[in-house]
Enzyme design. Sequence first.
Site, PDB file in Angstrom:
ATOM      1  N   GLU A  77      33.789  40.176  -6.090  1.00  0.00           N
ATOM      2  CA  GLU A  77      32.350  40.140  -5.823  1.00  0.00           C
ATOM      3  C   GLU A  77      31.627  39.163  -6.740  1.00  0.00           C
ATOM      4  OE1 GLU A  77      31.446  44.521  -3.953  1.00  0.00           O
ATOM      5  OE2 GLU A  77      31.081  44.244  -6.087  1.00  0.00           O
ATOM      6  N   GLU A 318       5.840  68.184 -24.694  1.00  0.00           N
ATOM      7  CA  GLU A 318       4.543  68.561 -24.126  1.00  0.00           C
ATOM      8  C   GLU A 318       3.369  68.002 -24.921  1.00  0.00           C
ATOM      9  OE1 GLU A 318       5.292  72.692 -21.753  1.00  0.00           O
ATOM     10  OE2 GLU A 318       4.890  72.890 -23.883  1.00  0.00           O
TER      11      GLU A 318
END
EC number: 2.7.11.1
Length: 519
Positions: A77, A318
């Site tokens: 490839e 948080e």
Amino acid sequence: MTSAEMTSPNNNSEHQAIAKMRTMIEGFDDISHGGLPIGRSTLVSGTSGTGKTLFSIQFLYNGIIEFDEPGVFVTFEETPQDIIKNARSFGWDLAKLVDEGKLFILDASPDPEGQEVVGGFDLSALIERINYAIQKYRARRVSIDSVTSVFQQYDASSVVRRELFRLVARLKQIGATTVMTTERIEEYGPIARYGVEEFVSDNVVILRNVLEGERRRRTLEILKLRGTSHMKGEYPFTITDHGINIFPLGAMRLTQRSSNVRVSSGVVRLDEMCGGGFFKDSIILATGATGTGKTLLVSRFVENACANKERAILFAYEESRAQLLRNAYSWGMDFEEMERQNLLKIVCAYPESAGLEDHLQIIKSEINDFKPARIAIDSLSALARGVSNNAFRQFVIGVTGYAKQEEITGLFTNTSDQFMGAHSITDSHISTITDTIILLQYVEIRGEMSRAINVFKMRGSWHDKAIREFMISDKGPDIKDSFRNFERIISGSPTRITVDEKSELSRIVRGVQEKGPES
């Protein structure tokens, strides 16, 4: 030492086992029980972008670096220049290995100007080139990327299949351990696009990149290792700056040592409720609704570590770092000073910024670099957003398992869905993994909102069963006496118990008499 020395069969065994070659890909040798079978071919299949080419290159690179085993990379490839360039992002200098004669990249990529096949198609020339390279470089490892490209270049699939059989047979005859990549269309569909590739290989490994909820999750599954054992099922992995990192959660063993040493929570009354503090290598879960004081307990926990000249890491998902510093300072804790003393490290990140496997890798890397005695995660529930229960549970197992392995005390928080009343701790799928559970909740007493704290569970130790009032002042947490005259507090519907004052006074006097004078 070669890659096969630690996984070679025992000559005294009744049945001759198949020797395996270690890949040194993080976690893969654990789930494959030693690596890839020597002298056999392994098909690595996956959709586009799952890490197939990376796996094949890392297999060769680790063999060269760790065991001085030369390798041959056959590319159908990408060009060799692209492969070398892409490998640099992982810190792998393939060009240097090529110059040193330890790696040979055989370019079989298609001609950009197109090509026309005249006559019958065969791979005879390619097979001979591979054979020559293996003999010249004395290569023990071969990677072929990818088989799919051969089918795409030539229409006659039956002929291509025949030629692939020839190629694999020749590589097996030579004794090379081979990795071949192929592409599939669906994550849970056929193993390979053309339906024949898996029959050519002795072994099949499947890479997936599945969208679960709002995030993608990478997993690796060994479908078969012919003639040898391996672990079944999918295992999460991530791609880091150093390549593929698999988390072999099923390979984890409960072999860590247990300590009787206690560490303080940073809250004196809570230590008393826990029989003298937390065990040194335990995992504690503080669960409750938002605002019940979970982050405050975490802050006291890491502050106490720093006060004892122990290192601690706070992973916050948080609140921002600035917000954590401000809130801690309002309770009399100077996190910035602790950071300057190199005793505290704060790591803040949005849960959605990465997948759970990536967060797990970051946590492990931070622990490995900083070497803390304690860690805190605030909160686990934030990381559970948008992921499956199984993925979340595997993440928690990975974190707790690594913390126990390193003998680290961990305090994790979990935000419950219900604001008041009873809530199922087992719904979070983490209650059985943790050693201690601290339950925080709101209760309504005489028309006023109060907080309650209870040591719900503690393995291997006596603990206070009382539900006590939990107050938060400008100085931090303050645990009061239990709600003695109330029942059904956990259910969220506290009911006052009628107390006979004379009976209660007699009970108090009797308790004092039984205790006796202090020595």
